[in-house]
Each structure stands twice: as C-alpha cells, then as structure tokens.
Motif scaffolding. Structure first.
Motif, PDB file in Angstrom:
ATOM      1  N   THR A   3      12.897   6.963  35.125  1.00 31.60           N
ATOM      2  CA  THR A   3      11.738   7.762  35.271  1.00 31.60           C
ATOM      3  C   THR A   3      10.424   7.042  34.632  1.00 31.60           C
ATOM      4  OG1 THR A   3      12.538   8.949  33.452  1.00 31.60           O
ATOM      5  CG2 THR A   3      12.617  10.111  35.738  1.00 31.60           C
ATOM      6  N   ALA A   4      10.862   6.532  33.403  1.00 28.74           N
ATOM      7  CA  ALA A   4       9.707   5.759  32.862  1.00 28.74           C
ATOM      8  C   ALA A   4       9.097   4.645  33.768  1.00 28.74           C
ATOM      9  CB  ALA A   4       9.855   5.134  31.453  1.00 28.74           C
ATOM     10  N   THR A   5       9.870   4.106  34.624  1.00 32.78           N
ATOM     11  CA  THR A   5       9.506   3.042  35.301  1.00 32.78           C
ATOM     12  C   THR A   5       8.704   3.550  36.622  1.00 32.78           C
ATOM     13  OG1 THR A   5      11.387   1.879  34.842  1.00 32.78           O
ATOM     14  CG2 THR A   5      10.245   0.879  36.678  1.00 32.78           C
ATOM     15  N   ILE A   6       9.358   4.670  37.067  1.00 35.15           N
ATOM     16  CA  ILE A   6       8.643   5.121  38.101  1.00 35.15           C
ATOM     17  C   ILE A   6       7.168   5.741  37.959  1.00 35.15           C
ATOM     18  CG2 ILE A   6       8.722   7.006  39.971  1.00 35.15           C
ATOM     19  CD1 ILE A   6      11.738   6.649  39.848  1.00 35.15           C
ATOM     20  N   ILE A   7       7.095   6.496  36.894  1.00 35.79           N
ATOM     21  CA  ILE A   7       5.942   6.751  36.468  1.00 35.79           C
ATOM     22  C   ILE A   7       5.043   5.782  36.057  1.00 35.79           C
ATOM     23  CG2 ILE A   7       4.691   8.714  34.968  1.00 35.79           C
ATOM     24  CD1 ILE A   7       7.344  10.079  34.342  1.00 35.79           C
TER      25      ILE A   7
END
Lengths: 422, 434
Positions: free
Chosen positions: A105-109
């Motif tokens: 999720t951190a990568t996507i955001i």
C-alpha cells in the motif's frame, strides 16, 4: 659495476612503528584490535559474572516451555498450550504480514502522491505537499497511536448494526463490516476444496498450506506463461511479416478462463460476516491493531516514497524526454521506454531501504498490542520467562535476518541494473 | 518598391497581452484550468479542501478553553453550540501544557531547562549562521558540560574536571607532537586524559576545590524528567554525538586498514539491521548486565547511549555516500599536495563530502528526533507517555485528539524548521554555476 644500488637496508628500529608510514598502519590496527577485543572481553566477562550472580545462565530451554498466552491475530493455528518458540514463530509471521501489506500500500500511495506532486495543477501539487510534510515531520509512533484511536473511537460498535433502526451498516455491497472491534471482510471458501497439506509435522514451525490456493496459483502461472508465449509469437510474426496478429482476445481468454474453471470446480464462494450475538461471525476478522498499524505505516512510509519517486522523475534530464520526442515517440511511450527505466534506477535503491525502514518500524506494533515478533518474543515471552538476554538476542537475530535478506535483494537488483560503463 | 502595397513607417505601440495570459486570470488558466482534466482535478481538490476544513476549522476554533474536566468541556460545548461533538477541548492543554513540556521536573527549577535551551540556541548560532561573532564558539565548546550540569544539577566540579580532561588531552597533542610524532602524541593524550579523569581530576577538583568552594545546583533525578524537554534532551545529545562518531565510522569503513574497516562494517550493518526499539530494550534491561557488577547507571543516560549509537550508524552511511560521490581526483590532488591523511580529510575531503551529504544528514537528524518518542515504550515520560498518563486521569479520561494534535504540532515545528534550514544551507553552499 653497479652504479645504481638500492639504498642500504635500514635495520628495523622500534621508533619506526610510530614514524614510518609502512609500519604505522600496522601499529594503529594492532592498537585498535587490542582495544576492541579487550572491550568485548570486558563486556562478556561482566555479563557472565552478572548472570552468575543472578543465577540464570544463558540457555534456550525456555523456548520449549508452554507459552500460556493467547495471540488473537494469527496466520497459523496456535493456542496457549503451544511453546514459546511457536509463539515467536506466529509473531515472525505477523511481522512479515504487516510489513508485506504495508510495503504494497505504501508503494501505491507513494507513487500516486509523488506523481501528483509534480502535477501541473497547482492545487493538487499543494495538497500533496501538505500531506508529505505533515507525515514526514511527525513521529510514526504518534501516527500509529492516532490511527488506533480513530479506529476505536470513530467506528461504530457491533451493536450499532443490530435491529430495525440500526445506526451503522455494512460497506461495499453489504460485505465489509467496519466496527470498533476490527474489520470483517468476506473470506474465500471452497465447497469442494481439496484440503490442506501440513508441513513440518508436529514441530514448532508447523504450518499448513491450502492445496486450493496452490492449485489456483499454479493455474495462474501456467496461464500467464501461455499468454507470454502468444505475445512472443506475435512479435516473431511481426518481425518477419510486418503484420501483427490480433492477440488480445486470445491472451485475455487464456488468462481468465482456466482460473474461472478451477474456481468453479472447487466450489468457490465468499463467506460474508454476519452479526450473531454481540459480535460478527464469519468472514475474516482483521483486528484494529493490525489495521491501525498497517494504515499508519503505509501512510507514513508513502510520504517518503513520494519524495523518492518525485526525485527520481526529476533526476531524468529534460534532454532525454526531448530527444525521445524528436525521435517521434508518443508521450506514453516516452514514459515507458525512456523515462521510467532510467528513473527506476534512481528510485529502487532508496525505495527498498524504505521497505526496510517500514519492516523495522513495524516493531512499534507493541504500542497498539499487535502481536508481532517484538510483542511475543520481545514482549510477553521476555516478561514471563525473565530471559532478557536470550530473548533480545533472538529478536535482533530475526530482524537482522529479515534486513539482510532485503538488502541482499537490493544489492542483487542494483548490480543487475547498473549502467555498464567502459 | 512600388509593388509593395503597404510599408509600416512607425513602430506600433506595445499592446497588453490577452486577458487570459497574465494576472489572476492568466495564472488561474495556466495553473488550474489548462484543460478539461485539470479543471476536474481542481474541482475535486476544492471539494476535498472544503470537506477537510469544514470539519477541522470549527473543531479547532469553536472550542472550549476553560474547563476542569472532559465532561465539563462537553457540558459547555452543548450549552454553547447545541452538541458536544466537533468541538475541541483545549482546556486539557491549558491545564497540562507545562507537564507536557517539562514532565515532572520540579516547577521551581524550570529556569534551568529554559536557560539550557536558550544557551543551546546561542551556542548553535555560530554553527548555523556565519554572520554571528566567532567568539561564541567558546560557549559552544563548553556547552556539552553546561547542559548536563543544568539539567541534573549536582556539583559543578565534576563537569569542570571532565572539561579539563579534554583540555589536557588537547594540550598534550599540541605540545608533544613535535617531539614524539602525531600518533605518539595522540596515544599520550588519551592516556593523559584517562589518568586525569580517573585519578587526578576527582582528587583535585571534586574533593579538593569542591570541599572549599561547593558550587552545586539542587540535583534532579532522572525519573522526574519528561515531556518535550526529554525528547529535546535525548534528541540534542544523540544528534550532537552522532555526527562525529558517524564521521569516524564512515572513515573507518572507507579506510585501507582491514581490521578497522571490518569493525566499522560489522557495527554499522548490525545497528542498521535491527529496529531502534530492540536497542532501547537493551538499554532498559541489558545494559546494566554488561557493566561491572553493582553498576546502576542512569536510565536516561543508557537510552542516550543507545540512541546515539543508532544514529551514528545511519550517519556513517550518509557520510559514506558523500565520500563515495567525491571524484577520485580530489583524493589524489590532496595526496599530490603532500598533505597527510588527517590534513587532507580536514581541508579537502570532509568539507566537500559533508556538503554533498547535508540533505541526508539533516533527514537523519529529523529521524532521530522523531524516534525519541519510542522511549515511551520503555516507560520514560516523553510527551506520548505523558498523554497516556493524562488520559488515565479521571478528569481527562477519553481525551485523544487534543493531546495528539498538540504533540504533533510540537514535533512538526522542530522537524519542519530543521528541514527548511537544510534547504537554506544547501542553497548557501551551492558553488556550481547552475
């Protein structure tokens, strides 16, 4: 006859250890080594004396005693009669779960925010700047505790879902329950499932893997490789004849149909959460502690990733884009073929070190009661058995292993994309 | 020439650009409404901003400042605005802000941390800004000894003795390096300083002069330390010590001396591989076991040691990056001038390497300062730990957002100003013509 001779061999003098650069480095090293070894020896001998005085010699037998505490969020079956080693294993898995989810999720955001910060739209860029500065300049522990407080205080209790005039309702087509006791999401069920396979017998590291899952993954891999083969065949035909056969319907069919068939044969359906008694039953229960940790770590790390992505894109000089444009490439191909491959070389190393940070920050789980390896091995097991030295050593060993594996991957990747220079 | 129908004989006057290309309208058009997609984004963003501000602004400004408890807050809010939700209860900050700043430090001694803080700013000034008089560097040099004395109190002579040990070591290097060479001088000075600290200093100053002239402040025990003061104290010490240790480690890692290099690499990789919280566990449970039996040294000191070690390893990697970014010609040029190792490091290599690594150094500083909140997990009373204590109190049970907002605000100010300062420094030190 020899007009050129070596200067006379000077005999070795003790003062050369200090003045002669040839020997001085040896002197420095020997002094450093003696100092280091004596400090280490001093620390170890102190430790042995102290532990003897306390009457607890270093031994790891306590790991096989019954743990007698419960872990509510877990991937593998565990109960309080299991050993401390088993509890630690559950903890390690929990650490890996939250680290894995968080990294995704951190990568996507982060990528989204990083690109949006470069937007030509002034307002969007400003909002993203505020987000990045707010998250980067406030401690992650505060965000974790805050996320936990929001979940507990902000979400309705399960009883709010009950009755005719319920004040809360399920989200996403009545399938997800957000309550202050955790989030309930639908779970995949197989009515003609082919069962599980148990690994490692009765040992503390035993876990079982669903055969259904393995089958689905295997079918997916097979379909993707067939789809890749179709693509390569199309490329070959295009290279030799100049015409590219239409392949998208074939590739789509090859990817989707086998999986759909397997799912149908296994009797795949979703188990929805339902309110029974005081609580929800059915579905997968994600505890608040997991959600809070996941949310806070993702948002916090995403702010750093956003800066990395932005820096990576800005690092590609305008000349590259302009040169690609002058070759006649369209904007999306410029992005795919010219900018991204070069930007990734800048982005990936710091990105992975941020994954590493996220994994290490997941040890703050102890602040919200998520039972990761710090909470089990470094928390309750340590307090119950009083074996500080052994527990903390093992704990550090676990984190060192995880970190070194991740940085091993990073070095491998760095070497594989390194610019080959003359 | 006659076939030309028209020739302009005078220059036409400059015209104003079209209305959509300058001023407010031009700015709006180019930055917010350049095409339909941007226009949609603008409206979504406006709605988002309105949504957030309409929730947050009333909460912040339509708030209760004077109340003795959370329930009283809610009563006042209900009486004034008709509902108790959506209104902050800043009364808790008004009631407890001193505690959140100072912990349980004795209130009649607040002048000491405040003075220490002011002196910190003064002694930092010559480091941060070149326009400040250089004489203040003397204060910067003695500040590391003033800080613990002001914070913990006790006799001044122990700190004077520690300071004189360093002075003695420096004097030995200065005056004997002519005679015994540099390495010999360093060895002598270390031995001299250790002898001074262990035997002569305590005898001469603590017992000798201290008995005649007892200059002492009222001692404060570490358990009373807390709040933002504690976070700043640990942060400042870790930041101040990690830079020199980090430089030494980075040089060790880059050096040709195999043993030093191995020790540095192992140390750095070990510290960077484990989370800070495990090091803090070491500080709280294990460090006393490593020491000679019967030692029981201060918990804050133990935490400071571990946080400093942690920060040093990260600092070393940042500086190593700076060293690696320097072209080889710089090292070779320094050698060809006949400079020895330390001269070339001090005059040629480090100024450039540190300049390159400023952004990394400052973000490590910010990271260390934020990480000081972790000490609440091992039971020290930093702002987060105190907020749990305040919430455990019957009057303020159930209050979350106001405390979190206040603490986040404090950290934000410090960290944000650090990052802005680093940007200023980067611009100031930029020497290439771009």
């Amino acid at each position: 006859m020899a007009t050129l001779t070596d200067p006379d061999k000077e005999s070795f003098k003790l003062s050369m250890l200090l003045y002669d650069t040839r020997y001085r480095s040896m002197t420095i090293q020997v002094i450093a080594l003696i100092g280091f070894v004596s400090i280490v020896f001093w620390l170890i001998s102190n430790t042995i004396t102290n532990l003897n005085n306390l009457g607890k010699p270093v031994e790891f037998g306590f790991l096989f005693e019954s743990s007698s505490y419960d872990i509510n969020q877990r991937l593998v079956e565990y109960n309080s009669r299991d050993s401390h080693l088993r509890a630690s294993f559950v903890g390690v898995l929990n650490t890996l779960v939250v680290a894995f989810l968080g990294c995704i999720t951190a990568t996507i955001i982060g990528v989204f925010v990083g690109v949006a910060r470069l937007s030509k739209n002034w307002l969007v860029a400003r909002i993203m700047t505020v987000y990045v500065e707010a998250f980067r300049n406030v401690p992650v522990l505060l965000w974790i505790v805050l996320a936990m407080a929001i979940l507990i205080e902000g979400l309705p209790a399960p009883k709010a879902f009950r009755g005719e005039n319920a004040t809360a309702s399920l989200e996403v087509f009545d399938s997800v329950a957000l309550t202050n006791r955790g989030v309930y999401v639908p779970e995949p069920l197989f009515s003609n499932g082919i069962g599980d396979v148990a690994l490692f017998g009765q040992s503390s590291l035993r876990f079982s893997v669903s055969l259904d899952l393995i089958l689905i993954v295997a079918v997916l891999i097979a379909s993707f490789s067939v789809s890749g083969w179709i693509k390569r065949r199309a490329n070959r035909i295009q290279d030799s004849t100049g015409d590219r056969p239409t392949t998208w319907h074939l590739r789509l069919g090859v990817t989707i149909l086998p999986v759909a068939l397997v799912l149908w044969m296994l009797g795949f359906h979703l188990g929805y959460p339902e309110l029974k008694g005081f609580n929800f039953k059915g579905g997968t229960h994600l505890r608040n502690s997991l959600i809070a940790l996941w949310l806070a770590l993702s948002l916090y790390t995403a702010a750093f990733i956003a800066e990395i992505v932005r820096g990576g894109i800005l690092a590609i000089s305008r000349g590259q884009t302009e040169a690609a444009a002058s070759l006649g490439l369209r904007p999306n191909r410029i992005m795919n073929l010219v900018v991204l491959p070069q930007a990734l070389r800048v982005i990936i190393p710091p990105l992975i070190s941020n994954y590493l940070n996220l994994t290490k920050n997941s040890s703050l789980a102890i602040a919200v009661g998520y039972m990761d390896v710090t909470g089990t091995l470094g928390g309750i097991t340590l307090n119950q058995t009083g074996r500080e030295l052994e527990c903390i050593l093992l704990l550090m060993l676990v984190y060192l292993t995880i970190s070194l594996s991740i940085s091993g991957v990073m070095n491998w990747y760095n070497n594989s994309v390194k610019l080959v220079e003359r | 020439m006659s076939d030309q129908a028209f020739v302009r004989s005078e220059i036409i006057e400059e015209q104003t650009p079209p209305l959509t290309a300058f001023g407010l309208v031009g700015w709006l058009k180019s930055n917010l409404f350049s095409n339909w997609f941007n226009a949609i984004l603008t409206f979504i963003s406006l709605y988002f901003i309105w949504y957030v501000l309409s929730g947050v602004l009333p909460w912040i400004f339509l708030s209760v400042w004077n109340a003795g408890s959370l329930s009283e807050c809610r009563e006042i809010a209900t009486a004034t605005w008709g509902d108790s939700h959506g209104h902050a209860c800043w009364a808790v900050i008004k009631d407890r802000w001193i505690q959140l700043l100072f912990g349980f430090y004795p209130s009649e001694l607040y002048w000491r941390p405040i003075l220490a803080f002011v002196l910190l700013l003064i002694s930092l000034a010559p480091v941060l800004y070149t326009s400040v008089p250089k004489k203040i560097f003397y204060l910067t040099a003695v500040y590391p000894f003033i800080l613990p004395w002001l914070m913990w109190g006790g006799s001044v002579w122990a700190y004077v003795s520690a300071l004189l040990g360093f002075v003695l070591g420096y004097a030995i290097v200065r005056y004997t390096s002519e005679i015994v060479g540099q390495l010999g001088a360093v060895i002598l000075s270390v031995i001299g300083a250790i002898v001074w600290w262990l035997y002569i200093g305590p005898l001469l100053l603590s017992q000798g002069v201290g008995a005649i002239l007892p200059l002492a402040l009222e001692p404060v025990i570490s358990r009373d330390f807390g709040g933002f003061m504690l976070a700043l104290l640990i942060g400042v010490v870790a930041i101040g010590c990690s830079l020199p240790i980090g430089i030494v480690l980075a040089l060790g890692r880059q050096s040709d001396l195999l043993i030093l290099k191995t020790i540095s690499v192992w140390f750095i990789e070990f510290i960077r591989g484990v989370p800070l919280i495990t090091l803090l566990f070491v500080a709280s449970t294990l460090l006393n076991i490593f020491m000679p039996p019967g030692t029981n040294f201060d918990i804050i000191l133990r935490v400071m040691i571990m946080v400093t070690l942690f920060a040093s390893a990260y600092m070393a990697e940042v500086i190593r990056g700076g060293l690696a970014a320097l072209p080889r010609g710089q090292f070779e040029g320094a050698d060809s001038l006949g400079l020895n190792y330390w001269q070339s490091q001090r005059l040629i290599i480090m100024p450039q390497a540190l300049k390159i690594s400023i952004p990394g150094i400052v973000s490590t500083f910010i990271g260390v300062f934020k990480d000081t909140t972790l000490v609440s997990i091992i039971g020290l009373m930093d702002p987060l730990g105190l907020s749990q204590g305040i919430r455990a109190n019957a009057e303020w049970n159930g209050i979350y957002w106001e405390l979190f907002a206040f603490i986040a605000f404090l950290f934000f100010i410090v960290c944000f100003s650090m990052s802005r300062y680093s940007m200023y420094l980067e611009r100031k030190l930029q020497t290439d013509n771009r």
